[in-house]
Write an enzyme that holds these catalytic residues in place. Sequence first.
Site, PDB file in Angstrom:
ATOM      1  N   HIS A   1       3.024  -0.460  -7.949  1.00  0.00           N
ATOM      2  CA  HIS A   1       1.620  -0.766  -7.689  1.00  0.00           C
ATOM      3  C   HIS A   1       1.344  -1.188  -6.245  1.00  0.00           C
ATOM      4  O   HIS A   1       0.612  -2.164  -6.019  1.00  0.00           O
ATOM      5  CB  HIS A   1       1.148  -1.876  -8.649  1.00  0.00           C
ATOM      6  CG  HIS A   1       1.195  -1.498 -10.098  1.00  0.00           C
ATOM      7  ND1 HIS A   1       1.153  -2.429 -11.118  1.00  0.00           N
ATOM      8  CD2 HIS A   1       1.269  -0.286 -10.702  1.00  0.00           C
ATOM      9  CE1 HIS A   1       1.195  -1.800 -12.289  1.00  0.00           C
ATOM     10  NE2 HIS A   1       1.276  -0.504 -12.069  1.00  0.00           N
TER      11      HIS A   1
ATOM     12  N   HIS B   1      -2.794  -3.448 -14.251  1.00  0.00           N
ATOM     13  CA  HIS B   1      -2.469  -2.080 -13.840  1.00  0.00           C
ATOM     14  C   HIS B   1      -3.631  -1.597 -12.986  1.00  0.00           C
ATOM     15  O   HIS B   1      -4.788  -1.712 -13.390  1.00  0.00           O
ATOM     16  CB  HIS B   1      -2.252  -1.207 -15.072  1.00  0.00           C
ATOM     17  CG  HIS B   1      -1.063  -1.652 -15.860  1.00  0.00           C
ATOM     18  ND1 HIS B   1       0.181  -1.089 -15.710  1.00  0.00           N
ATOM     19  CD2 HIS B   1      -0.909  -2.655 -16.747  1.00  0.00           C
ATOM     20  CE1 HIS B   1       1.038  -1.723 -16.485  1.00  0.00           C
ATOM     21  NE2 HIS B   1       0.413  -2.678 -17.132  1.00  0.00           N
TER      22      HIS B   1
END
Length: 598
Positions: free
Chosen positions: A534, A577
């Site tokens: 990420h 996320h």
Amino acid sequence: MLQWSSSFALLACLPAVFAKTYSDPSQVPTTKKYDYVVIGAGAGGATVAARLSENSGVNVLLIEAGISHQGIASVEIPFLDSSNAPNTYLDWNYTTTPQTSLNNRVIQYPRGKLLGGSTSINFMGYNRGSQNFWDRIARVTGDKGWSWSSLQPYFKKLERLTPPADHHNTNGQINPSAHGTSGPLGFSLPGYTLPIDSRIIGTTKELPSQFPFSLDQNAGTQIGWGWTQSTIVDGSRESSATAYLDPNANRGNLDIVLNAQATKLIQTGSQGGVPTFLGVQFAQSASSPRFAVNATKEVIVSAGAVGSPHLLMLSGIGPASQLQSHGIKPIVNAPGVGQNLQDHALLSNFWSVNSTGTFTIDDIIRNSSLFNDLMSDWQKDKMGMFVVGNPNQLGWERVPSNAPIFRSTQDPSSGPLSPHIEYLPFNGWISFVNPMPSSGNYLTIFTAVVAPAARGSITLTSSDPFTYPNINPNLLGSEFDRYAMRYAINATRAFTAASAWKGWILGEAGDLANAHTDAELDAYAAANTATIFHPTGTVSMQYTGGNGVLNSDLTVKGVNGLRVVDLSVLPYIPEAHPQGAVYVLAERVSDLIKASHH
Ligand SMILES: Cc1cc2nc3c(=O)[nH]c(=O)nc-3n(C[C@H](O)[C@H](O)[C@H](O)COP(=O)(O)OP(=O)(O)OC[C@H]3O[C@@H](n4cnc5c(N)ncnc54)[C@H](O)[C@@H]3O)c2cc1C
Ligand SMILES: *[C@@H]1O[C@H](CO)[C@@H](O)[C@H](O)[C@H]1NC(C)=O
Ligand SMILES: *[C@@H]1O[C@H](CO)[C@@H](O)[C@H](O)[C@H]1NC(C)=O
Ligand SMILES: *[C@@H]1O[C@H](CO)[C@@H](O)[C@H](O)[C@H]1NC(C)=O
Ligand SMILES: *[C@@H]1O[C@H](CO)[C@@H](O)[C@H](O)[C@H]1NC(C)=O
Ligand SMILES: *[C@@H]1O[C@H](CO)[C@@H](O)[C@H](O)[C@H]1NC(C)=O
């Protein structure tokens, strides 16, 4: 696969009006008048290109370094997601610098290299981030348009809540009124029941004070355990390519060029001493010819948190002394380019489980006949276990406010509605670090630090656009991050001690079994932690006390004609996320771009 094939017969007599997809940079009509040139077709770029080309009066060129997403089984079938990277033809194959807090290990750092970008290879978890997350972005950038409440219309505009693949009743698993139902990006609840689902929900009932059940993790509060929302529609992956590009293949004003890497942004003039960057140079490979095109209105850089800072630096926009040391003439001294890199550290924790009367992913991986059966289930009617590509539940927790770490460290999270750590439970042995044993059945719980205090950087290694930059996410690089990981490992022990797991969990497996004291937990984490992919923040908006590169409308400071729209723009990493954050920011900025050139 081509969405327009059915309408093709109808329109065949008209002059060609379809979007053109060029497979090679040499095919691009470089003298065509493109209003906008968008670089990178991931979550940010595909969204912006689709929204801008809604106006049939403008021409948009989307430049993508990778290939098409169409017709690739591992991209379509959720269960095969983990085979897409690292080190495949769909991956850039980046690696990190040796990570000081991880015993100097070099970590693989996948990024999607195809239409849809990383959304075509990711694990499809869909989160919005919490109310506190977006309100902090609004506060530190001084732009109320980024607040949770201002973004609600954009979340609803982009989302399309769809039934799960098995069409089960989803009452009590989501708050449907919090979601959009007619947007381009389809998502759904898990479409196949796994043996561990009832044990996880049972644990939330048994231990609700530490592990409460949460109806909907995307409705503002992100604490607790609940059912995962995923970018999966009718059992197949939804990506920014399937959501935003395929349905618009009949637009004559949206051209896409594949296998074209932007190698440089080119200054085309200046206005009152401020340089204008409306030119883009691109090429298929290091040895192939360079082509160039000019936009008339704007160039939008959406090459992702690795690609965007790299391209800006190659073009003379970045930390002046760093550029000079690689022989690049600085045009705009922007010290923040490549700095402020944040990522989520991820650790796989394993338990061995009772194989009697149950099955785990381990059985599927080891038994090709079972694998083929499940594959046929999916091929027949997009049903069965292959519609699942990530955990059916996710858990989020805060490190308690009375924890000793907060005596010496400020809370890096955005507020009480945001977690510090995440749990991802898998029905089998899943790891990017530890190979699956040849026998036994397992439970894996990933622990991830989602509100890290550490920051790293992306810096140049060369002025050659085809040589990768140094990528240092500085995983577990702060005392808080290491504390949070230790706390999370301990918490998985409390979770798996619930009676819901009795008779199934047999014991701890792997190095976890020998990690108990804080020193042992630190050593275990250092030896086994990697990333959940990420990277964020490397071309960030201006924020309090930081070296922001962008204005809050994502235009580059000190430059005309240039905007950045991808996960690199956020000054803080979402405690979630992150694909949902990119979609929503791209939706909002598309409206800002349209408004500034009406
Ligand atoms: C293995 C993996 C699993 C993940 N799982 C999840 C998950 O479950 N849920 C979630 O929310 N997020 C997940 N992510 C992260 C998420 O996919 C990304 O954060 C998101 O896609 C970022 O969007 P972006 O637009 O910033 O970049 P990307 O989606 O990466 O898009 C960038 C695009 O730009 C292209 N590009 C780069 N440089 C150039 C250049 N110079 N010229 C032309 N094109 C260029 C790339 O090829 C790519 O297509 C995962 C990521 C990975 C890699
Ligand atoms: C990544 O590695 C795979 C496997 O070695 C290779 O096929 C692919 O071309 C590589 N990708 C890039 C961008 O180099
Ligand atoms: C782009 O604009 C620059 C500056 O005006 C000009 O020199 C160049 O030829 C143009 N390139 C193309 C491909 O039109
Ligand atoms: C493999 O899976 C098949 C079902 O497809 C099953 O009949 C068989 O018993 C399995 N083999 C082993 C060794 O578990
Ligand atoms: C984790 O548990 C061990 C053993 O009970 C304890 O010594 C340690 O302090 C705990 N660490 C954290 C961060 O909670
Ligand atoms: C494993 O599961 C079976 C069937 O439920 C049970 O009979 C057995 O006692 C379990 N084994 C252990 C070690 O718990």
